[in-house]
Design a protein around this motif. Structure first.
Motif, short mmCIF file in Angstrom:
data_model
loop_
_atom_site.label_atom_id
_atom_site.label_comp_id
_atom_site.label_asym_id
_atom_site.label_seq_id
_atom_site.Cartn_x
_atom_site.Cartn_y
_atom_site.Cartn_z
N ALA A 188 0.83 -1.22 0.00
CA ALA A 188 0.00 0.00 0.00
C ALA A 188 0.86 1.26 0.00
O ALA A 188 0.45 2.30 -0.54
N ARG A 190 3.75 1.61 -1.51
CA ARG A 190 4.68 1.67 -2.64
C ARG A 190 4.54 3.01 -3.37
O ARG A 190 3.46 3.59 -3.45
N ASP A 191 5.64 3.49 -3.88
CA ASP A 191 5.67 4.77 -4.57
C ASP A 191 6.61 4.66 -5.76
O ASP A 191 7.82 4.43 -5.56
N GLN A 193 2.45 4.26 -7.19
CA GLN A 193 1.40 3.24 -7.02
C GLN A 193 1.20 2.50 -8.34
O GLN A 193 0.15 2.55 -8.97
N THR A 256 -2.80 -7.16 -8.99
CA THR A 256 -3.70 -6.02 -8.80
C THR A 256 -4.58 -5.84 -10.04
O THR A 256 -4.38 -6.47 -11.08
#
Length: 289
Positions: A188, A190-191, A193, A256
């Protein structure tokens, strides 16, 4: 040298054992798709008699070559096994470290990738514990150290994606559930997204709360069940017993929502009624929407 820099240096060293970029053999995924595999390859030091690593390693490499996955989340891999695999499969490199000391000692939950399909932007490993940056830490009732190795990749057309590979505990249910909670929190955060994939041996079937929680909120889908909702039997652990397919699916690939799930399979290839590992590899072919 800081731990993160050391981890990346070690990964680069082992990755360099792979041959230059090129085809790994076998039929490759169509343009615009990514073929993913999760594969518990069984410790090379295990006392497995006729199924010992030295007697099955060529077969295992042949299966990997035939499946020609672009990304392989691998569990129970020791350094000499990875050395052999990378030398045998030109075109693959690796990120990951041994869980016992953050270098080469102990099991890797590494990510192999085809260098013609993906390039690595950054990668790291964290430990499933209350102190995830502390090497070899454990907290939740598991007597064995458990880790996640992840990487941020870039596709040839410049799109970023993440792959996380795990091997959850085989005994402690609290450890499995808390590990998934930590994993989801890391994902959640992560950068950027970007689209994400999780591979792994969860040591848990589809109805286990740890696996169910991976699907909470719709962030991830089970790639196999999306394509084969009613498939049976789906056992992925064999213990090297030929024809053992009636157990639970404990090896999973989650993706995802940005991914279209083109295909998925449990690979039950045998040779003279022997298997390349005590787990069946699981594959998924994905396409970014």
């Amino acid at each position: 040298m800081k731990r993160r820099q050391f981890v990346q240096a070690c990964a680069a060293t082992l990755g360099a054992l792979a041959a230059p970029a090129g085809a790994a053999g076998g039929a490759q995924a169509a343009a615009g798709t990514l073929k993913v595999m999760t594969f518990n390859i069984r410790y090379g030091t295990a006392n497995d008699g006729e199924d010992h690593w030295d007697k099955r390693k060529d077969f295992l490499v042949d299966v990997m070559r035939q499946e020609a996955a672009d990304v392989v989340g691998m569990q129970e891999a020791l350094f000499p096994q990875l050395d052999y695999i990378l030398k045998a499969l030109p075109g693959y490199a690796m990120v990951g470290v041994g869980r016992d000391n953050g270098v080469r000692a102990g099991e890797y939950s590494c990510v192999l990738y085809r260098t013609a399909a993906l390039s690595v932007n950054r990668s790291d490993t964290f430990w499933f514990s209350d102190t995830p940056e502390q090497v070899a830490s454990k907290s939740w009732g598991n007597t064995i150290t458990r880790i996640c190795t992840w990487a941020q990749f870039t596709t040839p057309d410049g799109r970023p994606l993440y792959v996380y590979n795990v091997h959850l505990d085989h005994q402690s249910q609290p450890s499995r559930e808390k590990s998934v909670a930590l994993l989801r929190a890391r994902i959640a955060a992560r950068d950027p997204q970007a689209p994400a994939i999780v591979t792994g041996d969860f040591n848990a079937g589809e109805k286990n709360p740890a696996v169910v929680s991976m699907l909470d909120g719709g962030l991830f889908r089970d790639t196999f069940r999306t394509r084969h909702p009613d498939a049976s039997p789906v056992g992925t652990f064999t213990g090297f017993k030929f024809g053992q397919v009636n157990g639970e699916k404990i090896d999973h690939i989650f993706a995802t929502s940005e991914w279209e799930i083109v295909d998925a399979a449990i690979v039950r290839t045998d040779r003279n009624q022997r298997y390349p590992s005590d787990h069946f590899p699981v594959t998924a072919t994905l396409r970014l929407r």
